[in-house]
Design a protein around this motif. Structure first.
Motif, PDB file in Angstrom:
ATOM      1  N   ASP A   1       0.952  -1.328  -0.209  1.00  0.00           N
ATOM      2  CA  ASP A   1      -0.064   0.117  -0.126  1.00  0.00           C
ATOM      3  C   ASP A   1       0.933   1.252   0.173  1.00  0.00           C
ATOM      4  O   ASP A   1       0.298   2.352   0.095  1.00  0.00           O
ATOM      5  CB  ASP A   1      -0.884  -0.035   1.138  1.00  0.00           C
ATOM      6  CG  ASP A   1      -1.977  -0.972   0.994  1.00  0.00           C
ATOM      7  OD1 ASP A   1      -2.492  -1.027  -0.141  1.00  0.00           O
ATOM      8  OD2 ASP A   1      -2.479  -1.399   2.222  1.00  0.00           O
ATOM      9  N   GLY A   2       2.102   1.238   0.036  1.00  0.00           N
ATOM     10  CA  GLY A   2       2.963   2.062  -0.126  1.00  0.00           C
ATOM     11  C   GLY A   2       2.904   3.292   0.967  1.00  0.00           C
ATOM     12  O   GLY A   2       2.656   2.952   2.235  1.00  0.00           O
ATOM     13  N   ASN A   3       2.848   4.617   0.670  1.00  0.00           N
ATOM     14  CA  ASN A   3       2.745   5.528   1.843  1.00  0.00           C
ATOM     15  C   ASN A   3       1.268   6.108   1.799  1.00  0.00           C
ATOM     16  O   ASN A   3       1.249   7.260   2.309  1.00  0.00           O
ATOM     17  CB  ASN A   3       3.763   6.666   1.702  1.00  0.00           C
ATOM     18  CG  ASN A   3       5.141   6.094   2.268  1.00  0.00           C
ATOM     19  OD1 ASN A   3       5.303   5.140   2.565  1.00  0.00           O
ATOM     20  ND2 ASN A   3       6.023   6.389   0.992  1.00  0.00           N
ATOM     21  N   LEU A   4       0.180   5.693   1.223  1.00  0.00           N
ATOM     22  CA  LEU A   4      -1.068   5.931   1.351  1.00  0.00           C
ATOM     23  C   LEU A   4      -1.360   6.281   2.549  1.00  0.00           C
ATOM     24  O   LEU A   4      -1.371   5.711   3.345  1.00  0.00           O
ATOM     25  CB  LEU A   4      -1.959   5.121   0.667  1.00  0.00           C
ATOM     26  CG  LEU A   4      -3.177   5.597   0.160  1.00  0.00           C
ATOM     27  CD1 LEU A   4      -3.148   6.433  -1.196  1.00  0.00           C
ATOM     28  CD2 LEU A   4      -4.111   4.375  -0.352  1.00  0.00           C
ATOM     29  N   PRO A   5      -2.010   7.728   3.006  1.00  0.00           N
ATOM     30  CA  PRO A   5      -2.696   7.912   4.225  1.00  0.00           C
ATOM     31  C   PRO A   5      -3.833   7.334   4.384  1.00  0.00           C
ATOM     32  O   PRO A   5      -4.263   6.744   3.529  1.00  0.00           O
ATOM     33  CB  PRO A   5      -3.055   9.559   3.979  1.00  0.00           C
ATOM     34  CG  PRO A   5      -2.831   9.833   2.778  1.00  0.00           C
ATOM     35  CD  PRO A   5      -2.016   8.986   1.945  1.00  0.00           C
TER      36      PRO A   5
ATOM     37  N   SER B   1       2.819  15.076   3.556  1.00  0.00           N
ATOM     38  CA  SER B   1       3.016  13.924   4.842  1.00  0.00           C
ATOM     39  C   SER B   1       1.754  13.457   5.466  1.00  0.00           C
ATOM     40  O   SER B   1       1.875  13.166   6.624  1.00  0.00           O
ATOM     41  CB  SER B   1       4.274  14.493   5.620  1.00  0.00           C
ATOM     42  OG  SER B   1       5.448  14.768   4.897  1.00  0.00           O
TER      43      SER B   1
ATOM     44  N   GLN C   1      -1.120  11.911   7.277  1.00  0.00           N
ATOM     45  CA  GLN C   1      -1.364  10.502   7.687  1.00  0.00           C
ATOM     46  C   GLN C   1      -2.631  10.105   7.799  1.00  0.00           C
ATOM     47  O   GLN C   1      -3.096   8.960   7.547  1.00  0.00           O
ATOM     48  CB  GLN C   1      -0.825  10.495   8.970  1.00  0.00           C
ATOM     49  CG  GLN C   1       0.627  10.571   9.340  1.00  0.00           C
ATOM     50  CD  GLN C   1       1.606   9.673   8.390  1.00  0.00           C
ATOM     51  OE1 GLN C   1       1.325   8.534   8.303  1.00  0.00           O
ATOM     52  NE2 GLN C   1       2.255  10.196   7.519  1.00  0.00           N
ATOM     53  N   THR C   2      -3.552  11.322   8.068  1.00  0.00           N
ATOM     54  CA  THR C   2      -5.250  10.773   7.733  1.00  0.00           C
ATOM     55  C   THR C   2      -5.706  12.109   7.010  1.00  0.00           C
ATOM     56  O   THR C   2      -5.468  13.061   7.267  1.00  0.00           O
ATOM     57  CB  THR C   2      -5.840  10.973   8.973  1.00  0.00           C
ATOM     58  OG1 THR C   2      -5.516  12.145   9.789  1.00  0.00           O
ATOM     59  CG2 THR C   2      -4.963   9.595   9.847  1.00  0.00           C
TER      60      THR C   2
ATOM     61  N   LEU D   1      -0.045  11.402  -3.026  1.00  0.00           N
ATOM     62  CA  LEU D   1       0.430  10.894  -1.788  1.00  0.00           C
ATOM     63  C   LEU D   1       0.886   9.575  -1.702  1.00  0.00           C
ATOM     64  O   LEU D   1       1.505   9.056  -0.620  1.00  0.00           O
ATOM     65  CB  LEU D   1      -0.587  11.323  -0.737  1.00  0.00           C
ATOM     66  CG  LEU D   1      -1.027  12.960  -0.691  1.00  0.00           C
ATOM     67  CD1 LEU D   1      -2.024  12.971   0.625  1.00  0.00           C
ATOM     68  CD2 LEU D   1       0.309  13.912  -0.470  1.00  0.00           C
ATOM     69  N   GLY D   2       0.565   8.784  -2.713  1.00  0.00           N
ATOM     70  CA  GLY D   2       0.465   7.341  -2.521  1.00  0.00           C
ATOM     71  C   GLY D   2       2.153   6.672  -2.731  1.00  0.00           C
ATOM     72  O   GLY D   2       2.084   5.706  -2.571  1.00  0.00           O
ATOM     73  N   GLY D   3       3.211   7.696  -3.178  1.00  0.00           N
ATOM     74  CA  GLY D   3       4.481   7.185  -3.237  1.00  0.00           C
ATOM     75  C   GLY D   3       4.441   6.403  -4.284  1.00  0.00           C
ATOM     76  O   GLY D   3       5.285   5.373  -4.312  1.00  0.00           O
TER      77      GLY D   3
END
Length: 255
Positions: free
Chosen positions: A82-86, A199, A201-202, A253-255
């Motif tokens: 899921d990568g860096n998806l918030p 960055s 997170q939510t 944002l998903g990286g």
């Protein structure tokens, strides 16, 4: 071993697997039934089992497949997908059943974490607690299938419907709050908002019914700290707006 062709299913593990290989017996009649009758799995076949609570996936070999239980030999853990998806919450005004099913299916494929139905003033579909209980199981089945198909690591949570007032006063919702508005001079583009928070997170998106939010509801959202965002000049249906928002999050944002 490539894993894209392997059958994938969700299980609840009592603890994460730390050593490999590891033999586990899972007493889960519904999973065993699903593997036997729906996925047509066979003993000796390699599969991917997903611990949705911990968002971990493993390659395993089916060693026994009984009516109420299954035994697997876990070979290795897979890297995160899921990568860096918030963590994204979609708070969406209820829409007709077929379109709602499509929305939760596609949102799951795109990695949504929580779906929060909203009962707004202009919502046509009404759903009380009893009705929600009847539909929840089917909705979760739709999301489970979508998560398996898209190789997700978790099944989104779907919550009981709440009013706009309740949503706006939920202190447990942290992070950036974004309301998708089809009109309004003070809107920012969603792209600009997301790029201000690389960055994050939510995220919480509020998406209205076909008739739009009332002025009173818009005032509540503004007082609750929601940023108003636009998705361009076109007027979109609720499910289209939800997918456009999720796709933008994945892209930005998903990286």
């Amino acid at each position: 071993m490539e894993t894209f062709h392997l059958k994938r299913f969700f299980v609840s593990l009592p603890a994460p697997v730390a050593e490999f290989p590891a033999t586990l017996t899972l007493e889960d009649e519904s999973v065993a039934h699903h593997l036997r009758t729906v996925m047509r799995a066979r003993v000796g076949e390699s599969v991917v089992l997903v611990d949705g609570e911990r968002r971990q996936a493993y390659v395993a070999v089916l060693r026994a497949l009984e009516r109420r239980a299954l035994t697997v030999q876990v070979e290795r853990r897979l890297p995160p997908s899921d990568g860096n998806l918030p963590a994204v919450t979609l708070a969406v005004a209820l829409i007709k059943e077929q379109r709602w099913d499509w929305l939760i299916q596609k949102a799951t494929e795109l990695g949504v974490s929580v779906i929060q139905p909203i009962a707004s003033e202009r919502t046509i579909i009404k759903l009380d607690e009893k009705d929600f209980g009847k539909k929840q199981e089917r909705w979760e089945a739709v999301m489970r299938s979508a998560a398996e198909q898209s190789e997700g690591l978790f099944i989104p949570a779907i919550l009981p419907p709440v009013s706009v007032k309740t949503l706006c006063h939920q202190g447990s919702i942290q992070g950036q709050r974004i309301l998708l508005a089809e009109r309004g001079a003070h809107r920012e583009t969603l792209q600009a908002i997301l790029r201000k928070h690389p960055s994050a997170q939510t995220l919480l998106f509020a998406i209205g019914p076909e008739g739009g939010w009332t002025d009173a509801e818009l005032a509540q959202f503004e007082q609750a700290g929601f940023v108003f965002a636009g998705l361009g000049q076109r007027i979109m249906r609720s499910e289209t707006a939800a997918m456009a928002a999720m796709a933008a999050v994945v892209y930005e944002l998903g990286g």
